[in-house]
Design an enzyme around this catalytic site. Structure first.
Site, PDB file in Angstrom:
ATOM      1  N   ASP A  12      16.084  20.467 -13.583  1.00  0.00           N
ATOM      2  CA  ASP A  12      16.348  19.879 -14.909  1.00  0.00           C
ATOM      3  C   ASP A  12      16.108  18.160 -14.450  1.00  0.00           C
ATOM      4  OD1 ASP A  12      16.279  19.101 -17.732  1.00  0.00           O
ATOM      5  OD2 ASP A  12      18.569  19.731 -17.708  1.00  0.00           O
ATOM      6  N   GLY A  13      15.541  17.709 -15.568  1.00  0.00           N
ATOM      7  CA  GLY A  13      15.716  16.120 -15.406  1.00  0.00           C
ATOM      8  C   GLY A  13      16.178  15.436 -16.404  1.00  0.00           C
ATOM      9  N   GLU A  50      11.631  15.715 -14.652  1.00  0.00           N
ATOM     10  CA  GLU A  50      11.678  17.132 -14.755  1.00  0.00           C
ATOM     11  C   GLU A  50      10.669  17.731 -13.459  1.00  0.00           C
ATOM     12  OE1 GLU A  50      12.991  19.081 -16.577  1.00  0.00           O
ATOM     13  OE2 GLU A  50      13.309  17.937 -18.542  1.00  0.00           O
ATOM     14  N   ASP A  72      14.015  23.870 -18.417  1.00  0.00           N
ATOM     15  CA  ASP A  72      13.640  23.753 -19.647  1.00  0.00           C
ATOM     16  C   ASP A  72      12.628  22.903 -20.239  1.00  0.00           C
ATOM     17  OD1 ASP A  72      14.737  21.278 -19.274  1.00  0.00           O
ATOM     18  OD2 ASP A  72      16.713  21.521 -20.015  1.00  0.00           O
ATOM     19  N   HIS A 126      19.976  23.112 -23.535  1.00  0.00           N
ATOM     20  CA  HIS A 126      21.247  22.716 -24.260  1.00  0.00           C
ATOM     21  C   HIS A 126      21.651  23.954 -25.239  1.00  0.00           C
ATOM     22  CE1 HIS A 126      20.769  18.606 -23.109  1.00  0.00           C
ATOM     23  NE2 HIS A 126      19.676  18.746 -23.378  1.00  0.00           N
ATOM     24  N   ASP A 136      21.506  20.280 -15.770  1.00  0.00           N
ATOM     25  CA  ASP A 136      21.461  19.187 -16.787  1.00  0.00           C
ATOM     26  C   ASP A 136      22.697  17.899 -16.660  1.00  0.00           C
ATOM     27  OD1 ASP A 136      20.231  18.059 -19.472  1.00  0.00           O
ATOM     28  OD2 ASP A 136      22.431  18.457 -20.128  1.00  0.00           O
TER      29      ASP A 136
END
Length: 150
Positions: A12-13, A50, A72, A126, A136
């Site tokens: 994730d970023g 990301e 994501d 999320h 995250d």
């Protein structure tokens, strides 16, 4: 590592502002062994972070592996599965002949992927996926450290 074994990666970023301070994180899992990595940049974009999560995870692997990467980011997943071959064939130009954004990181990701058998998976961000939520949080913390160090 057996031929059938799979390294699972969740990446994730995060970016505080876009552009702004950003962070990336990845969870690598092989069997019962887990490793979380993260990093940050002072002035970046969410898409760059990301990409960096996936790149950094793949660059951690010391030998060719089967890898399942869950992100994501549709940008990363679609970029790797659909857009990258066309960009390369078109001299790093988009369909409307504009330069590809983040070419440096796409090239780095393509190089990192080439050593492995990679499958890409997408999860909604999320939405309660435990491993995605974990990376995250780690990416956000990395981004926040940039604001504290400023």
């Amino acid at each position: 590592m057996s031929a059938a074994a799979v390294v699972e990666v969740f990446s994730d970023g995060a970016c505080l502002g876009n552009p702004g301070p950003g962070g990336w994180a990845a969870l690598l899992r092989y069997g019962n062994v887990e490793k979380v990595i993260s990093g940050s940049e002072r002035d970046t974009t969410n898409n760059r972070m990301e990409l960096m999560g996936a790149i950094a995870a793949l660059e951690q692997l010391t030998r060719p592996c089967r890898v399942h990467i869950t992100t994501d980011s549709q940008y990363v997943k679609q970029g790797m599965q659909q857009w990258l071959p066309r960009w390369q064939a078109n001299g790093w130009r988009t369909a409307d002949k504009k330069p590809v954004k983040n070419q440096d990181l796409w090239e780095r990701l393509a190089k990192a992927v080439a050593r492995h058998q990679v499958e890409w998976f997408w999860t909604r961000g999320h939405a309660g996926h435990p491993d995605n939520e974990r990376v995250d949080r780690a990416a956000r913390l990395a981004a926040e450290r940039q604001t504290q160090d400023a």
